[in-house]
Structures are given as structure tokens and as C-alpha cells.
Scaffold this active site. Sequence first.
Site, PDB file in Angstrom:
ATOM      1  CB  SER A 138      99.509   9.083  60.193  1.00  0.00           C
ATOM      2  OG  SER A 138     100.426  10.008  60.715  1.00  0.00           O
ATOM      3  CG  HIS A 179      99.286   9.470  65.557  1.00  0.00           C
ATOM      4  ND1 HIS A 179      98.704  10.554  64.935  1.00  0.00           N
ATOM      5  CD2 HIS A 179      99.953   8.806  64.583  1.00  0.00           C
ATOM      6  CE1 HIS A 179      99.022  10.544  63.656  1.00  0.00           C
ATOM      7  NE2 HIS A 179      99.759   9.493  63.412  1.00  0.00           N
ATOM      8  CG  ASP A 210      96.862  12.780  66.543  1.00  0.00           C
ATOM      9  OD1 ASP A 210      98.095  12.852  66.527  1.00  0.00           O
ATOM     10  OD2 ASP A 210      96.208  11.958  65.869  1.00  0.00           O
TER      11      ASP A 210
END
Length: 534
Positions: free
Chosen positions: A248, A502, A474
Site C-alpha cells: 500500500s 487490497h 483493489d
Amino acid sequence: MRATRPHRPLRRLAPVAAAASLLLAAGCSSGAATSPVNGSSADGFGRAASPAAAPGVTPLEPLPAEIPPALGRYYSQQLGWQSCDGDFECTTFKVPLDYAAPDAGDLTLTAARKRSTGGGERRGSLLINPGGPGGSAVEYMEGASLSLDPKIRAGYDLIGLDPRGVGRSSPVSCLAGDRMDAFTATDITPDDQAEVDALVAADKEFAEGCRQHSGALLGHVGTVEAARDMDVLRALVGDQKLNYLGKSYGTFLGATYAGLYPSRVGRMVLDGAMDPSLDAVAGNRGQAAGFETAWTAFAKDCAKREDCPLGTSEEEVGRQLSALFQQIDGHPLPTGSGRPLTESLATTGTIQAMYAEFLWPQLRSAVGDAKAGDGSALLKLSDSYYERQSDGSYPNLMFANMAVNCLDLPPAFADPAAVQAAVPEFEHAAPQFGRDMAWMALGCAYWPVKATGAAHTVRAAGSGPIVVVGTTRDPATPYDWARSLAGQLESGRLLTYEGDGHTAYGRRSDCIDSAVNGYLLGGDAPADGTRCDK
């Protein structure tokens, strides 16, 4: 390994992620034989052509390879590792508050380490970052150390470094728990001037709280500075090159390191990639579209299930959720806790469940309870997103998230009028969540420190292969971002997971895990364009 929560350029929605989703194992394909994804055309490497950077966006320039004499004392520290948190070792070290003025003061950073279990070839250290900004890498590494492949644990010392301003590393502080409760409950879809004023007042209170409690630190928690801190730690643990796993926002941090120190990049995996070439408006709008994609997947799944409380078609699921939010907007629901469920909290709870499929049943149940007049389950989902503690306190996560985001990019919007003008574009990109996410992006307009960063590309010319992992649906880091970052990097290798949730590595996709593990262990990066199908 549990998944991370995303980078969020959003006001209400911060990092830190839901636990790992139980995805099915995926099949693998690679190279030019890879079929395009999401209907986009493929380039000569078998990956979809990367979106072009906006005009005027320039590359991140590398720093000189030689360590400046003024930083010599930081690079020559001796680490004193001591037992902590059970089977781990912790240490602290100093970095300059301001790399441009190293004599202006220091920050103390904390790192934790899990020694390699041995029995295989020693490969040095693997630095791990879960994202955010604001997620504690120390805590994440300690959890990940139990679930990473045994061969990874045998070959690498696993290290989590809480970035400056985060967790145990000179943390940013802003609001007490009761004021954070009020902040998170504030209406983020204002219907009149009074509600706009209340939203602005909440954003200003948050910013002023950070200024009062964090002071000069607020001007020095940017990603470039955090990447420079990682290079200090790399040197102190004795590694010639940095081996790195970032998820991320951790991909942005890792890509920044690669751009600044391309010759020091070892084996680097960036999973759930951010696109550094986007400004704050484009980033927020793109993320809104990502959550819309995840919502569509949830709605289609819900409509097929007997326990779906929102209808029997994708369209009806969306209409009924919107109607429920509108009802809650006018009449917040009781939760049995003294904290009513507002529309803002209901939206956050819903978005929390978009991170991983295993949360979808919980969301169906929570929405059913809300339709029956009980908001407690949706509030629980929202609280888990913010990591609100049982005593009413909040961790440093949200404070660091805003502080880093507001320093890394100029504000998306200057005032409420600018947000209102942008709402139609956001709603076009994301009919279900666009309006919310446009207003969420207002917070940095009132930040007490001017942004020091700007949108840029990252080439990292001369580095070894960098593996960029993207998941096609995602919600928090849209797949196009991974394509863009892989295309910017001179040595980028795009690895695609066709699925939901995610991030992808460590979420029970044998194809993704095998490709990443093979690279970390043997140095053989997957062919650019490799695709793993569900």
C-alpha cells in the site's frame, strides 16, 4: 500475512488494514503471452500500457551516492539491540529532524527485528512496511514474521521500522479520544451551509490539535525524509543494499527510496502500488473509483445470496444502501454505546468491509441490523477501521496519516467551493462513494504546514528488478496505479493478481506467493506482465 490497509489521501479514511482475506489459489501466466486485463491494450512486454504522467510532472532525482560529511555521525552509530515483545529485538537510533540542516536537532526512531531462523543461505535483512501512512511497521513485522514463508524467515532478518512520526518513532499527536469520536462522526456529505461549516470546523480543530501537540515535527514527516531514514538503518545493520517488502503506502515509500538511491536497491517488492505521478485530486478521485469497483463486486455477490439485506440485483443493492445512508443522515441509529451511528460512521464501516472478501458476510449482517434500527455492528466495523480502542482512545495512525499526506502533496481543494465544484467528477467516477470522498479530501486545506512534496515520477535508473504487484479490483490502490508505477520504473516488473481485496502477497494466492518468494530467495524476478488468475 494479514493484508494492509491502504494509503489514504482521504480525510476520514486512514491506513491500517483488515486481516488477510481467504482467497483461492490462482493460476499463473507470464510474459508476452499474458492477456490484457480490464480491457486495456497491452504493450510489448505483455502488460497493459501504463497511463502517461500529467504534463509538468518531473522525475524524482537521485541523491549523490556518497554520504554527505554532515550526515556521517548518523551513518556511524552503533545499534544496541535488546529483547522486546517476546521473541523480538528492538533498537533505537537517531536521524536528523531536517536533512537540509542536520545540526538543527534529532529524532529518535524505533526498529524491531526477528532474527533469521537459519538453516539456509543468509541474505541479510528484509525491511517490511505495511502502509498507511501511519501503520506501525514494528507491529506489522511482528505479525508477518509468523506467516511468511519459512524459507524467507530462514534467510532474512525481518525488520520493521516505524517511520518518523509513526508508532514508536517520535509519533505525531493531535486529538484526545472524545474529540476524535466527534471528528469521525462529523457529516461528510453536507446538505446545507451549517453542515459545511461544521465540517470545516472539525477539519480545523484536527489541524490545530496537531499543531499544538506535534510542533516542528509536522514539517518533517514527509516520505522523502522517511526514505532517507531507511538508508541510515540499511547502513547501520550492515547491508550494502536494501531488501524491502512494502504494501500500500509502503510501495510509495519503497519507490521513493529506489528513486533516491537506485544503486542501493536490493530485492524490492511493492504490493498494492501507489502512483506517485498523481496529484491529490487525481489520487482521491482514482481511489474513489477503486472503492466503487470493490463495491460493485460486493453488490453482485450480495444480490445472489439469501441473507443479502439490500435486494436481489446489483442496482437494487446500491439503491437500498443509499436510502439507508440517507435515513441515517437524518436520524442516526442507536448503538447501545452512547455513540449514535451517523452517516459518516456508517460509510466508514461499509468501506472497511471493501478491503477483503472475508468481511463481506459481516457487512451483510451489519447492514441488516441497521435496517432494523440497530447501528452497533456498523459502528464496530467503523471502529475497527480507525483502530479505536475499548477505552475510547485512538492510536497514532490517523494523526500520522494526515500529517504525511498533507506534507507530501499540495491540498486537493482550497475551500468548500472547490470541493462542491469537483463533486460531479467524483460522482461520475464513483456513484456510490464519490461525494463522500470528495469532501473527505478537504482536510489538508487547513493544515498548519505547507506541503513540501509534489507529484513526480520514479525511474530509479540503474536499479535491479523491482517487482510491482497489482490486484485488478483493489479498492484502495487501483490496479491502474500499479501499471503506472511499473511503467515508470526503468526495471519495473508488473505482477498482476486477477481478484478482489487490497494487496495480494500473503493472501493465499499460490501463484503470487511463489513468484514473490522465488524473487526474494533466488533473485529471479517474474517476467514483466506475469498474471495470476483466480
